[in-house]
Design an enzyme around this catalytic site. Structure first.
Site, PDB file in Angstrom:
ATOM      1  N   TYR A  75      11.273   8.819   0.933  1.00  0.00           N
ATOM      2  CA  TYR A  75      11.213   7.781  -0.104  1.00  0.00           C
ATOM      3  C   TYR A  75      11.825   8.187  -1.445  1.00  0.00           C
ATOM      4  O   TYR A  75      11.889   7.374  -2.357  1.00  0.00           O
ATOM      5  CB  TYR A  75       9.753   7.342  -0.306  1.00  0.00           C
ATOM      6  CG  TYR A  75       9.147   6.741   0.940  1.00  0.00           C
ATOM      7  CD1 TYR A  75       9.652   5.550   1.461  1.00  0.00           C
ATOM      8  CD2 TYR A  75       8.098   7.365   1.611  1.00  0.00           C
ATOM      9  CE1 TYR A  75       9.117   4.997   2.617  1.00  0.00           C
ATOM     10  CE2 TYR A  75       7.550   6.819   2.763  1.00  0.00           C
ATOM     11  CZ  TYR A  75       8.071   5.634   3.264  1.00  0.00           C
ATOM     12  OH  TYR A  75       7.555   5.081   4.397  1.00  0.00           O
ATOM     13  N   HIS A 127      12.817  -2.747   1.859  1.00  0.00           N
ATOM     14  CA  HIS A 127      12.244  -1.462   2.283  1.00  0.00           C
ATOM     15  C   HIS A 127      13.129  -0.356   1.744  1.00  0.00           C
ATOM     16  O   HIS A 127      14.366  -0.452   1.829  1.00  0.00           O
ATOM     17  CB  HIS A 127      12.168  -1.366   3.807  1.00  0.00           C
ATOM     18  CG  HIS A 127      11.280  -2.414   4.387  1.00  0.00           C
ATOM     19  ND1 HIS A 127       9.915  -2.361   4.285  1.00  0.00           N
ATOM     20  CD2 HIS A 127      11.579  -3.576   5.008  1.00  0.00           C
ATOM     21  CE1 HIS A 127       9.406  -3.435   4.846  1.00  0.00           C
ATOM     22  NE2 HIS A 127      10.383  -4.197   5.289  1.00  0.00           N
ATOM     23  N   ARG A 171      13.556   4.575  12.120  1.00  0.00           N
ATOM     24  CA  ARG A 171      12.301   5.330  12.134  1.00  0.00           C
ATOM     25  C   ARG A 171      11.485   4.999  13.391  1.00  0.00           C
ATOM     26  O   ARG A 171      12.027   4.509  14.375  1.00  0.00           O
ATOM     27  CB  ARG A 171      11.546   5.046  10.831  1.00  0.00           C
ATOM     28  CG  ARG A 171      12.376   5.457   9.606  1.00  0.00           C
ATOM     29  CD  ARG A 171      11.635   5.231   8.317  1.00  0.00           C
ATOM     30  NE  ARG A 171      10.425   6.045   8.247  1.00  0.00           N
ATOM     31  CZ  ARG A 171       9.440   5.843   7.363  1.00  0.00           C
ATOM     32  NH1 ARG A 171       9.533   4.850   6.502  1.00  0.00           N
ATOM     33  NH2 ARG A 171       8.387   6.619   7.366  1.00  0.00           N
ATOM     34  N   ALA A 227       3.270  -0.779   4.747  1.00  0.00           N
ATOM     35  CA  ALA A 227       2.729  -0.760   6.114  1.00  0.00           C
ATOM     36  C   ALA A 227       2.273  -2.145   6.587  1.00  0.00           C
ATOM     37  O   ALA A 227       2.295  -2.427   7.796  1.00  0.00           O
ATOM     38  CB  ALA A 227       1.578   0.233   6.201  1.00  0.00           C
ATOM     39  N   ARG A 281       5.036  10.841  -2.586  1.00  0.00           N
ATOM     40  CA  ARG A 281       4.870  10.513  -1.179  1.00  0.00           C
ATOM     41  C   ARG A 281       6.152  10.777  -0.383  1.00  0.00           C
ATOM     42  O   ARG A 281       7.180  10.142  -0.623  1.00  0.00           O
ATOM     43  CB  ARG A 281       4.528   9.026  -1.093  1.00  0.00           C
ATOM     44  CG  ARG A 281       4.371   8.514   0.295  1.00  0.00           C
ATOM     45  CD  ARG A 281       4.242   6.994   0.306  1.00  0.00           C
ATOM     46  NE  ARG A 281       4.092   6.535   1.667  1.00  0.00           N
ATOM     47  CZ  ARG A 281       4.343   5.321   2.065  1.00  0.00           C
ATOM     48  NH1 ARG A 281       4.737   4.407   1.209  1.00  0.00           N
ATOM     49  NH2 ARG A 281       4.194   4.992   3.331  1.00  0.00           N
ATOM     50  N   PRO A 306       0.790  -1.227   0.000  1.00  0.00           N
ATOM     51  CA  PRO A 306       0.000   0.000   0.000  1.00  0.00           C
ATOM     52  C   PRO A 306       0.828   1.285   0.000  1.00  0.00           C
ATOM     53  O   PRO A 306       1.861   1.370   0.666  1.00  0.00           O
ATOM     54  CB  PRO A 306      -0.821  -0.099   1.296  1.00  0.00           C
ATOM     55  CG  PRO A 306      -0.096  -1.079   2.138  1.00  0.00           C
ATOM     56  CD  PRO A 306       0.531  -2.057   1.178  1.00  0.00           C
ATOM     57  N   ASN A 307       0.319   2.241  -0.759  1.00  0.00           N
ATOM     58  CA  ASN A 307       0.879   3.597  -0.877  1.00  0.00           C
ATOM     59  C   ASN A 307       2.170   3.682  -1.697  1.00  0.00           C
ATOM     60  O   ASN A 307       2.647   4.775  -1.966  1.00  0.00           O
ATOM     61  CB  ASN A 307       1.089   4.239   0.510  1.00  0.00           C
ATOM     62  CG  ASN A 307      -0.206   4.351   1.276  1.00  0.00           C
ATOM     63  OD1 ASN A 307      -1.172   4.920   0.757  1.00  0.00           O
ATOM     64  ND2 ASN A 307      -0.280   3.782   2.465  1.00  0.00           N
ATOM     65  N   GLU A 313      12.810  -9.562   1.462  1.00  0.00           N
ATOM     66  CA  GLU A 313      12.046  -8.384   1.918  1.00  0.00           C
ATOM     67  C   GLU A 313      12.845  -7.123   1.601  1.00  0.00           C
ATOM     68  O   GLU A 313      14.045  -7.066   1.878  1.00  0.00           O
ATOM     69  CB  GLU A 313      11.834  -8.533   3.428  1.00  0.00           C
ATOM     70  CG  GLU A 313      11.084  -7.399   4.069  1.00  0.00           C
ATOM     71  CD  GLU A 313      10.822  -7.680   5.558  1.00  0.00           C
ATOM     72  OE1 GLU A 313      11.214  -8.763   6.073  1.00  0.00           O
ATOM     73  OE2 GLU A 313      10.235  -6.794   6.202  1.00  0.00           O
ATOM     74  N   ASN A 329       8.076  -5.677  -0.981  1.00  0.00           N
ATOM     75  CA  ASN A 329       8.021  -4.533  -0.070  1.00  0.00           C
ATOM     76  C   ASN A 329       6.565  -4.447   0.360  1.00  0.00           C
ATOM     77  O   ASN A 329       5.713  -3.937  -0.387  1.00  0.00           O
ATOM     78  CB  ASN A 329       8.471  -3.241  -0.758  1.00  0.00           C
ATOM     79  CG  ASN A 329       8.486  -2.068   0.209  1.00  0.00           C
ATOM     80  OD1 ASN A 329       7.931  -2.155   1.306  1.00  0.00           O
ATOM     81  ND2 ASN A 329       9.118  -0.979  -0.187  1.00  0.00           N
TER      82      ASN A 329
HETATM   83  C1  DQA Z   1       8.384   1.005   3.671  1.00  0.00           C
HETATM   84  C2  DQA Z   1       8.504   1.253   5.183  1.00  0.00           C
HETATM   85  C3  DQA Z   1       7.168   1.063   5.853  1.00  0.00           C
HETATM   86  O1  DQA Z   1       7.290   1.311   7.263  1.00  0.00           O
HETATM   87  C4  DQA Z   1       6.147   2.034   5.298  1.00  0.00           C
HETATM   88  O2  DQA Z   1       4.879   1.803   5.873  1.00  0.00           O
HETATM   89  C5  DQA Z   1       6.074   1.994   3.820  1.00  0.00           C
HETATM   90  C6  DQA Z   1       7.305   1.854   3.040  1.00  0.00           C
HETATM   91  C7  DQA Z   1       9.702   1.327   2.936  1.00  0.00           C
HETATM   92  O3  DQA Z   1       9.821   0.926   1.793  1.00  0.00           O
HETATM   93  O4  DQA Z   1      10.574   1.994   3.487  1.00  0.00           O
HETATM   94  O5  DQA Z   1       5.010   2.183   3.235  1.00  0.00           O
HETATM   95  O6  DQA Z   1       8.103  -0.363   3.459  1.00  0.00           O
END
Ligand code: DQA
Length: 159
Positions: free
Chosen positions: A32, A109, A116, A86, A27, A19-20, A107, A83
């Protein structure tokens, strides 16, 4: 492509974004960056080709859709790069689906989740993964493919 004698099938890697992440570029660029997801996907496909793999990239804002794609990846893909955004920090459903997948899972990120907020320090899905790459921005996806290539090489498989 059908397998034939002396020919090695390219490893198929499913690259999932949660998501997002469709909003990358707009964003929180201070966290990011400015690279869009379309640009990341294009780079992942190029990197996969360079490594003799085939990458298929998908993004969803819906937990259940990600679960379904992971289930469907069984028998169709050799590895998953994910990835989970959230959902990383909340989803037992994704952990269970990834646990069911037979191949390696990496995984990714973009940000260093350990630098964070405390709620981002915990990943529910890590228990089903080979390892995690966090904090290197978009190149993290390339590093994930490299980690898979290295693992397969060590195992004696292609590429
Ligand atoms: C994320 C880190 C997560 O905590 C966050 O909710 C994201 C992006 C990252 O790529 O750094 O949406 O996965």
């Amino acid at each position: 492509m059908a397998a034939s004698a002396g020919m090695t099938m390219a490893k198929r890697v499913l690259v999932l974004n949660g998501p997002n992440l469709n909003m990358l570029g707009q964003r929180q660029p201070e966290i990011y960056g400015r690279t869009t997801l379309a640009e990341i996907d294009a780079d992942v496909e190029t990197a996969a080709g360079e490594l003799g793999m085939e990458a298929v990239c998908r993004q969803s804002n819906h937990e259940g859709e990600l679960v379904t794609w992971i289930q469907e990846a069984r028998g169709d893909f050799d590895a998953i790069v994910i990835n989970a955004a959230a959902y990383t920090h909340t989803s037992v459903a994704l952990l269970d689906a990834l646990t069911l997948f037979e191949g390696p899972v990496v995984e990714v990120h973009l940000s260093n989740i350990h630098r964070r907020e405390a709620f981002r320090h915990r990943s529910y899905i890590s228990g089903a993964t080979l390892g995690m790459i966090a904090g290197f921005g978009p190149v993290g996806y390339r590093l994930a493919l490299l980690a898979l290539a290295d693992r397969w090489r060590a195992d004696g498989g292609a590429p």
